[in-house]
Design a protein around this motif. Structure first.
Motif, PDB file in Angstrom:
ATOM      1  N   ALA A 261       8.693 -37.210 -20.860  1.00  7.52           N
ATOM      2  CA  ALA A 261       7.512 -37.063 -21.836  1.00  7.52           C
ATOM      3  C   ALA A 261       8.094 -37.071 -23.364  1.00  7.52           C
ATOM      4  CB  ALA A 261       6.823 -35.875 -21.640  1.00  7.52           C
ATOM      5  N   ASP A 262       7.149 -37.049 -24.480  1.00  3.35           N
ATOM      6  CA  ASP A 262       7.752 -36.981 -25.930  1.00  3.35           C
ATOM      7  C   ASP A 262       7.220 -35.379 -26.269  1.00  3.35           C
ATOM      8  OD1 ASP A 262       7.941 -40.086 -26.233  1.00  3.35           O
ATOM      9  OD2 ASP A 262       5.819 -40.049 -25.452  1.00  3.35           O
ATOM     10  N   GLY A 263       6.636 -34.867 -25.547  1.00  2.00           N
ATOM     11  CA  GLY A 263       6.383 -33.348 -25.901  1.00  2.00           C
ATOM     12  C   GLY A 263       5.959 -32.509 -24.702  1.00  2.00           C
ATOM     13  N   VAL A 264       5.704 -31.387 -25.065  1.00  2.00           N
ATOM     14  CA  VAL A 264       5.305 -30.511 -23.842  1.00  2.00           C
ATOM     15  C   VAL A 264       4.354 -29.339 -24.582  1.00  2.00           C
ATOM     16  CG1 VAL A 264       7.188 -28.793 -24.259  1.00  2.00           C
ATOM     17  CG2 VAL A 264       6.003 -29.130 -22.038  1.00  2.00           C
ATOM     18  N   PHE A 265       3.269 -28.942 -23.488  1.00  2.00           N
ATOM     19  CA  PHE A 265       2.331 -27.762 -24.016  1.00  2.00           C
ATOM     20  C   PHE A 265       2.842 -26.645 -23.490  1.00  2.00           C
ATOM     21  CE2 PHE A 265      -0.390 -31.786 -23.737  1.00  2.00           C
ATOM     22  CZ  PHE A 265      -0.537 -31.995 -25.339  1.00  2.00           C
ATOM     23  N   PRO A 266       3.562 -25.647 -23.928  1.00  2.00           N
ATOM     24  CA  PRO A 266       3.556 -24.341 -23.260  1.00  2.00           C
ATOM     25  C   PRO A 266       2.238 -23.746 -23.566  1.00  2.00           C
ATOM     26  CG  PRO A 266       5.338 -24.704 -24.909  1.00  2.00           C
ATOM     27  CD  PRO A 266       4.496 -25.682 -25.117  1.00  2.00           C
ATOM     28  N   VAL A 267       1.625 -22.999 -22.580  1.00  4.37           N
ATOM     29  CA  VAL A 267       0.142 -22.439 -22.571  1.00  4.37           C
ATOM     30  C   VAL A 267       0.185 -21.208 -23.386  1.00  4.37           C
ATOM     31  CG1 VAL A 267       0.713 -20.992 -20.568  1.00  4.37           C
ATOM     32  CG2 VAL A 267      -1.668 -21.522 -21.262  1.00  4.37           C
ATOM     33  N   TRP A 268       1.630 -20.723 -23.683  1.00  2.00           N
ATOM     34  CA  TRP A 268       1.764 -19.711 -24.821  1.00  2.00           C
ATOM     35  C   TRP A 268       3.303 -19.483 -24.652  1.00  2.00           C
ATOM     36  CZ3 TRP A 268      -0.198 -17.399 -20.139  1.00  2.00           C
ATOM     37  CH2 TRP A 268       0.742 -16.733 -19.507  1.00  2.00           C
ATOM     38  N   MET A 269       3.607 -19.084 -25.917  1.00  2.00           N
ATOM     39  CA  MET A 269       5.327 -19.051 -26.277  1.00  2.00           C
ATOM     40  C   MET A 269       5.554 -17.886 -27.131  1.00  2.00           C
ATOM     41  SD  MET A 269       7.348 -21.792 -28.371  1.00  2.00           S
ATOM     42  CE  MET A 269       8.981 -21.726 -29.156  1.00  2.00           C
ATOM     43  N   ASP A 270       6.688 -17.092 -26.854  1.00  2.00           N
ATOM     44  CA  ASP A 270       7.151 -16.196 -27.666  1.00  2.00           C
ATOM     45  C   ASP A 270       8.189 -16.854 -28.608  1.00  2.00           C
ATOM     46  OD1 ASP A 270       8.391 -14.083 -29.227  1.00  2.00           O
ATOM     47  OD2 ASP A 270       8.914 -12.747 -27.319  1.00  2.00           O
TER      48      ASP A 270
ATOM     49  N   ALA B 285       5.626 -15.028 -17.328  1.00  2.00           N
ATOM     50  CA  ALA B 285       5.722 -13.503 -17.944  1.00  2.00           C
ATOM     51  C   ALA B 285       6.979 -12.600 -17.584  1.00  2.00           C
ATOM     52  CB  ALA B 285       4.465 -12.801 -17.537  1.00  2.00           C
ATOM     53  N   LYS B 286       7.355 -12.681 -16.379  1.00  2.00           N
ATOM     54  CA  LYS B 286       8.496 -12.160 -15.977  1.00  2.00           C
ATOM     55  C   LYS B 286       9.807 -12.492 -16.638  1.00  2.00           C
ATOM     56  CE  LYS B 286       6.818 -10.899 -11.405  1.00  2.00           C
ATOM     57  NZ  LYS B 286       6.908 -11.346 -10.058  1.00  2.00           N
ATOM     58  N   ARG B 287       9.884 -14.008 -16.877  1.00  2.00           N
ATOM     59  CA  ARG B 287      11.060 -14.636 -17.902  1.00  2.00           C
ATOM     60  C   ARG B 287      11.085 -13.937 -19.134  1.00  2.00           C
ATOM     61  NH1 ARG B 287       9.614 -19.377 -15.751  1.00  2.00           N
ATOM     62  NH2 ARG B 287       9.635 -20.370 -17.869  1.00  2.00           N
ATOM     63  N   LEU B 288       9.788 -13.663 -19.690  1.00  2.00           N
ATOM     64  CA  LEU B 288       9.761 -13.127 -20.823  1.00  2.00           C
ATOM     65  C   LEU B 288      10.172 -11.645 -21.069  1.00  2.00           C
ATOM     66  CD1 LEU B 288       6.526 -15.130 -22.319  1.00  2.00           C
ATOM     67  CD2 LEU B 288       9.025 -15.702 -22.865  1.00  2.00           C
ATOM     68  N   GLY B 289      10.276 -10.935 -20.065  1.00  2.00           N
ATOM     69  CA  GLY B 289      10.568  -9.703 -20.002  1.00  2.00           C
ATOM     70  C   GLY B 289       9.560  -8.613 -19.643  1.00  2.00           C
ATOM     71  N   TYR B 290       8.544  -9.068 -18.877  1.00  2.00           N
ATOM     72  CA  TYR B 290       7.394  -8.306 -18.759  1.00  2.00           C
ATOM     73  C   TYR B 290       7.206  -8.192 -17.204  1.00  2.00           C
ATOM     74  CZ  TYR B 290       6.260  -8.692 -23.775  1.00  2.00           C
ATOM     75  OH  TYR B 290       6.493  -8.555 -25.007  1.00  2.00           O
TER      76      TYR B 290
ATOM     77  N   VAL C 252      -2.407  -5.515 -19.678  1.00  2.00           N
ATOM     78  CA  VAL C 252      -1.601  -6.392 -20.621  1.00  2.00           C
ATOM     79  C   VAL C 252      -0.877  -5.738 -21.865  1.00  2.00           C
ATOM     80  CG1 VAL C 252      -1.727  -8.445 -21.997  1.00  2.00           C
ATOM     81  CG2 VAL C 252      -3.206  -8.392 -20.193  1.00  2.00           C
ATOM     82  N   PRO C 253       0.311  -5.782 -22.014  1.00  2.00           N
ATOM     83  CA  PRO C 253       0.808  -4.913 -23.043  1.00  2.00           C
ATOM     84  C   PRO C 253       0.731  -5.587 -24.386  1.00  2.00           C
ATOM     85  CG  PRO C 253       2.485  -5.779 -21.367  1.00  2.00           C
ATOM     86  CD  PRO C 253       1.317  -6.463 -21.193  1.00  2.00           C
ATOM     87  N   ASN C 254       0.323  -4.861 -25.265  1.00  2.00           N
ATOM     88  CA  ASN C 254       0.084  -5.058 -26.746  1.00  2.00           C
ATOM     89  C   ASN C 254       1.336  -5.952 -27.263  1.00  2.00           C
ATOM     90  OD1 ASN C 254      -2.361  -3.700 -27.018  1.00  2.00           O
ATOM     91  ND2 ASN C 254      -1.418  -1.910 -27.872  1.00  2.00           N
ATOM     92  N   GLU C 255       2.506  -5.637 -26.782  1.00  2.00           N
ATOM     93  CA  GLU C 255       3.642  -6.556 -27.297  1.00  2.00           C
ATOM     94  C   GLU C 255       3.506  -7.951 -26.762  1.00  2.00           C
ATOM     95  OE1 GLU C 255       4.462  -2.182 -27.017  1.00  2.00           O
ATOM     96  OE2 GLU C 255       3.665  -3.582 -25.515  1.00  2.00           O
ATOM     97  N   LEU C 256       2.948  -8.071 -25.673  1.00  2.00           N
ATOM     98  CA  LEU C 256       3.187  -9.447 -25.001  1.00  2.00           C
ATOM     99  C   LEU C 256       1.908 -10.188 -26.144  1.00  2.00           C
ATOM    100  CD1 LEU C 256       3.746 -11.840 -23.145  1.00  2.00           C
ATOM    101  CD2 LEU C 256       2.114 -10.800 -21.699  1.00  2.00           C
ATOM    102  N   VAL C 257       0.856  -9.544 -26.410  1.00  2.00           N
ATOM    103  CA  VAL C 257      -0.141 -10.218 -27.030  1.00  2.00           C
ATOM    104  C   VAL C 257       0.527 -10.619 -28.474  1.00  2.00           C
ATOM    105  CG1 VAL C 257      -2.260  -9.815 -28.104  1.00  2.00           C
ATOM    106  CG2 VAL C 257      -2.131  -9.021 -26.025  1.00  2.00           C
ATOM    107  N   ASP C 258       0.828  -9.857 -29.095  1.00  2.00           N
ATOM    108  CA  ASP C 258       1.691  -9.946 -30.444  1.00  2.00           C
ATOM    109  C   ASP C 258       2.625 -10.686 -30.553  1.00  2.00           C
ATOM    110  OD1 ASP C 258      -0.212  -7.883 -31.138  1.00  2.00           O
ATOM    111  OD2 ASP C 258       1.470  -6.110 -31.138  1.00  2.00           O
ATOM    112  N   ALA C 259       3.398 -11.043 -29.324  1.00  2.00           N
ATOM    113  CA  ALA C 259       4.283 -11.999 -29.246  1.00  2.00           C
ATOM    114  C   ALA C 259       3.753 -13.478 -29.240  1.00  2.00           C
ATOM    115  CB  ALA C 259       5.184 -11.713 -28.238  1.00  2.00           C
TER     116      ALA C 259
END
Length: 492
Positions: free
Chosen positions: A334-343, A414-419, A442-449
């Motif tokens: 592909a030419d690009g990717v959509f991560p549904v969310w990202m830190d 989410a686990k790979r992001l440390g949660y 859902v941790p506030n830290e994850l939302v804020d990230a």
């Protein structure tokens, strides 16, 4: 003093171990790296030169510096500073006040506009070093952005519910502000194309994309026909975003086999590109698709065809992915990717997998050619807890409910992001029917990230992290015109 540096001089000025470490190949032959640096700092179009082994995904040092992931900035910033502070040309040391690029374009690295004024002929290694030079005394090097092209903004316009409406006012405001694109989506209600067609008729210049169209819901040929038609009628503004969806929707709604999603993605994109290129009549034989269809049940009358409509062979195709294998597949085809969310401060959750796919693609493809376009929910308001609530609802749905236990890519992400502990708790609560409790977990830290939420000052501060990330295109999920204006002021 003013110094005009050529690529050759740059490669001589900086210690070879600095260049080698910065591009991640400290064990390479120094002379090989030096020759490659001098010859490829400015890549000539169409060059097929292969860089030294180990610099996978990068066609030149120029590419590397324009897409620096920040993983080595802190380690190498001081070395770059030392290398240039001690470097001399004709017996005189370089000034940290003025550096002139190799195309004679004056660059005062202390001016914010300097990056946007830089042109293709200018050395990005020099730009990187000059920013470190003039900023390191007051800023940590990890906060220095090294980006060759400006970050872009897109607006997510997809909606789901018993009724469908289109917020034309918001889309037109995004277009006025300079957003580069707007995107629609589909699940198992409204589709993505019909709303996008309405948006195309109401706008004039903003890009139009799907994020995403479900591959199992359409044949590749039908998707290519739809993409080419909308692209033609919109004046070449369409970008094709695809996704495999999930077993629950594919088998439960579309009534077809989920199969092998990565194999389907490769075949699907290959077929779409063949149709758009029109270089030959369409033929394909793979695991998921056989064109013409000649297997059991075929009439035998099928024959290879070529599209009547002339599409764009360079139409961009993106995929939705967050799993390691899905990201690698995106990087490959592909030419690009959509991560549904990202830190933005954890690029290693995404980028190494994308680079793996880019290296597999070969052909000179690099991260410079690839668009990382995460979805970023954006809610402006003084009550940060209230702003977090919608994001927690979304995260609880994805982490907790989008798949069975052991088969939820979002939970794994989410686990790979440390949660890890929170992800387990959210899933258990959600699958037990305790959705409110899952939201609360859902941790506030994850939302804020992963989102931009809260007061103006807080959002401005968080945008800094995004600017220093490998994300090149933020797709905002926002319903407030003021939020769009705020982010546009900081990014565009």
């Amino acid at each position: 003093m003013q110094a005009r540096l050529t690529p050759s001089q740059i490669s001589q000025l900086l210690p070879m171990e600095v260049i080698a470490a910065f591009i991640g190949v400290p064990d390479q032959d120094p002379q090989q790296i030096r020759v490659w640096t001098e010859g490829r700092l400015h890549r000539e179009p169409g060059s097929s030169e292969v860089p030294p082994a180990g610099i996978a995904g990068f066609r030149s040092l120029d590419d590397y510096f324009r897409n620096d992931l920040g993983r080595r900035r802190a380690q190498m910033g001081d070395d770059l500073v030392s290398g240039l502070l001690t470097a001399e040309i004709d017996g005189e040391r370089l000034s940290d006040e003025e550096i002139v690029g190799s195309d004679d374009t004056h660059v005062d690295p202390r001016r914010p506009a300097a990056r946007s004024e830089a042109r293709g002929g200018e050395s990005c290694i020099l730009m990187a070093a000059s920013f470190v030079l003039c900023s390191s005394r007051s800023l940590p090097t990890t906060r220095i952005p090294i980006r060759g092209t400006p970050m872009r903004l897109g607006l997510l316009a997809g909606q789901f519910g018993p009724n469908i409406t289109i917020n034309y006012d918001l889309i037109l405001e995004a277009e006025r502000l300079g957003f580069s694109s707007t995107w629609t989506a589909e699940a198992y209600g409204n589709d993505a194309i019909v709303p996008l067609s309405f948006i195309a008729a109401k706008t004039t210049k903003i890009g139009l994309g799907t994020a995403i169209m479900q591959m199992p819901g359409r044949t590749p040929a039908m998707t290519a026909m739809t993409a080419m038609t909308l692209d033609k009628l919109s004046g070449g503004r369409f970008t094709l975003g695809l996704g495999p969806s999930g077993p629950q929707v594919v088998e439960g709604w579309h009534g077809v086999e989920y199969g092998r999603p990565l194999t389907r993605t490769r075949e699907y994109i290959s077929i779409c590109r063949k149709i758009m290129a029109r270089e030959a009549r369409l033929e394909h034989k793979g695991y998921h698709y056989e064109i013409p269809f000649m297997s059991e049940g075929a009439t035998g009358h099928g024959k290879p065809l070529k599209s009547i409509l002339h599409g764009r062979s360079d139409m961009k195709i993106y995929t939705a992915a967050i799993s390691p294998k899905g990201l690698a597949c995106a990087g490959e085809v592909a030419d690009g990717v959509f991560p549904v969310w990202m830190d933005p401060e954890q690029p290693d959750a995404l980028v190494p997998h994308i680079e793996e796919g880019i290296a597999k693609a070969g052909g000179g493809k690099s991260l410079a050619d690839f668009d990382i376009a995460p979805f970023v929910t954006t809610i402006l308001g003084d009550d940060i807890d209230a702003c977090r609530v919608p994001v927690k609802g979304m995260l609880a749905l994805y982490i907790g409910g989008m798949g069975a236990r052991g088969h939820n890519f979002y939970n794994d992400y989410a686990k790979r992001l440390g949660y890890e502990e929170a992800a387990e708790q959210i899933q258990n609560l959600y699958l037990d029917g305790k959705k409110q409790e899952a939201m609360a977990a859902v941790p506030n830290e994850l939302v804020d990230a992963v989102a931009l939420v809260g007061p103006k000052e807080r959002i401005i501060d968080r945008i800094g992290a995004w600017k220093n990330s490998p994300a090149s295109n933020l797709l905002l999920g926002a319903g407030q015109p003021d939020a769009l204006r705020l982010v546009a002021e900081q990014v565009l």
